[in-house]
Write an enzyme that holds these catalytic residues in place. Structure first.
Site, PDB file in Angstrom:
ATOM      1  CG  ASP A 108      84.513  39.985  20.149  1.00  0.00           C
ATOM      2  OD1 ASP A 108      85.446  39.170  20.046  1.00  0.00           O
ATOM      3  OD2 ASP A 108      84.502  40.893  20.992  1.00  0.00           O
ATOM      4  CE  LYS A 115      90.785  37.543  25.127  1.00  0.00           C
ATOM      5  NZ  LYS A 115      91.698  38.397  25.894  1.00  0.00           N
ATOM      6  CG  PHE A 140      84.448  41.536  28.114  1.00  0.00           C
ATOM      7  CD1 PHE A 140      84.629  42.502  29.089  1.00  0.00           C
ATOM      8  CD2 PHE A 140      85.558  41.032  27.453  1.00  0.00           C
ATOM      9  CE1 PHE A 140      85.909  42.962  29.406  1.00  0.00           C
ATOM     10  CE2 PHE A 140      86.842  41.483  27.764  1.00  0.00           C
ATOM     11  CZ  PHE A 140      87.017  42.452  28.744  1.00  0.00           C
TER      12      PHE A 140
END
Length: 412
Positions: free
Chosen positions: A234, A263, A149
């Protein structure tokens, strides 16, 4: 005193109905309307409190309304918030310098969202392949992992195997090869002379907090060195303290060529993301080839600097590691009592509920009624990722609520 939460009131139902009427239905939120937040706790529009065990998918690692981060934002709000990259601003230079230092790299390319950081890394990897490695133009390929993801842009969903994210959004972007997660030999077989990068989550988040074998990332690093391929990590969900280290790669002593951050980098205040790497990789970009009006804006840079300063102390990482051991120890005792398996690191846990007992969504709805906000992911898996500032007793209480939910489900 910890709360007990009944079904939504008429006021909350009206607020939810208003959102459902006019907001596109690209999410399926739990039926709670949050109005305030402090530390690890949030409060709904009726004054009921909930322990936040999602932390906005790690974006609120340092807690809601963190005073250090709010002070940094307020101070910058009074000065200037946006200049665009057409001009320099006095916050960007210090921000990229401090973030590069934290990561042990040379350069930072600031963007806004995590998906933008991934898209940026894809472009950088291809440019590096053509300009440095010597791959023929238009032939570059990138190895990605099954269950990945990385966002929901059209290019990213092109290499997703999540049908909800992918199906119905073609035609798809070529240039990606999918291999099983955690299998370095499969990566080796997939690499050819046109491979420019391997894109990997050190721990897969949306897939259910999947931790690869300890040897996987070191083997991947060695393989990328041997075959002259970039290793792109990531760390958008796993980075900046979540797993008990600055980066999940640190847990196995691996340094990728590019870190992708987002984030938590914005402190839960503004969207901030970045690609962090050395000059021999990020230096391939030329003026005008990539950019963002808001990327590196003064407000984002000021908040990002405050986040980096928090991480530079090492205290959030140490707290997440200590509380994570406590969390995983408590969760392990639920295995065989409605739980099949628990995975994760630090304050990040994926919990596989017995499918015959309930779906992940049903468990999260029952937890919400008890004052705990969590999020399901694929199948019967739920995840817990409270802010790192969570109090130990509150963490224990959250696990107790999960145990009670599972007990009640087992008695049905």
């Amino acid at each position: 005193m910890h709360p007990s939460t009944p079904a939504p009131t008429e006021r909350q139902a009206q607020a939810i109905a208003l959102e459902d009427e006019h907001a596109a239905h690209n999410y399926h939120p739990l039926p709670v309307v949050i109005a305030e937040g402090q530390g690890a706790w949030v409060t709904d529009i009726d004054g009921r409190r909930y322990l936040d065990c999602l932390a906005a998918y790690s974006a609120v690692n340092f807690g809601h309304s963190n005073p250090v981060l709010l002070d940094a934002a307020r101070a910058q709000l009074d000065r200037i918030t946006l200049t665009s990259r057409a001009f320099h601003n006095d916050q960007l230079g210090p921000f990229v310098t401090e973030l590069a230092t934290l990561a042990g790299k040379d350069m930072v390319l600031p963007m806004n969202t995590g998906a933008e950081a991934v898209e940026t890394a894809i472009k950088v990897s291809r440019a590096w392949g053509y300009r440095v490695k010597g791959v023929q133009d238009g032939r570059a390929n990138i190895i990605v992992m099954a269950g990945n993801f990385h966002g929901r842009t059209t290019t990213i969903v092109s290499f997703s195997d999540d049908p909800d994210a992918r199906e119905g959004f073609g035609p798809y972007t070529p240039g990606f090869r999918t291999v099983p997660y955690g299998d370095a030999s499969a990566v080796a077989e997939a690499i050819d002379g046109d491979t420019v990068a391997v894109l990997v989550e050190p721990i897969q988040g949306e897939a259910g907090i999947i931790v690869p074998p300890p040897s996987f990332l070191p083997e991947l690093r060695a393989l990328c060195d041997e075959r002259r391929v970039l290793m792109v990590a990531d760390e958008i969900q796993s980075g900046l303290g979540r797993v008990g280290a600055t980066f999940a790669c640190d847990l196995v002593g691996v340094v990728p060529d590019l870190y992708l951050l987002g984030k938590a980098l914005g402190g839960g205040i503004v969207p901030v993301s970045a690609v962090v790497g050395d000059r021999d990789v990020l230096g391939v970009l030329r003026p005008g080839e990539h950019g963002s009006t808001f990327g590196g804006n003064p407000l984002a840079a000021a908040v990002g600097r405050a986040v980096v300063a928090l991480c530079a102390t090492g205290e959030p990482q140490e707290r997440a590691e200590l509380l994570g051991r406590r969390l995983h120890g408590d969760l392990a005792r639920l295995i065989g009592h409605g739980v099949r398996e628990v995975r994760g690191a630090g304050l990040w846990a994926g919990i596989d509920i017995e499918p015959a007992l309930a779906t992940g969504r049903e468990v999260c709805e029952l937890l919400m009624e008890r004052g705990v906000l969590a999020k399901d992911t694929r199948g019967s898996t739920i995840r817990l990722a409270p802010p790192i500032v969570v109090e130990p007793g509150d963490l224990d209480w959250a696990v107790e609520q999960l145990a009670e939910v599972l007990r009640e489900l087992g008695e049905r």
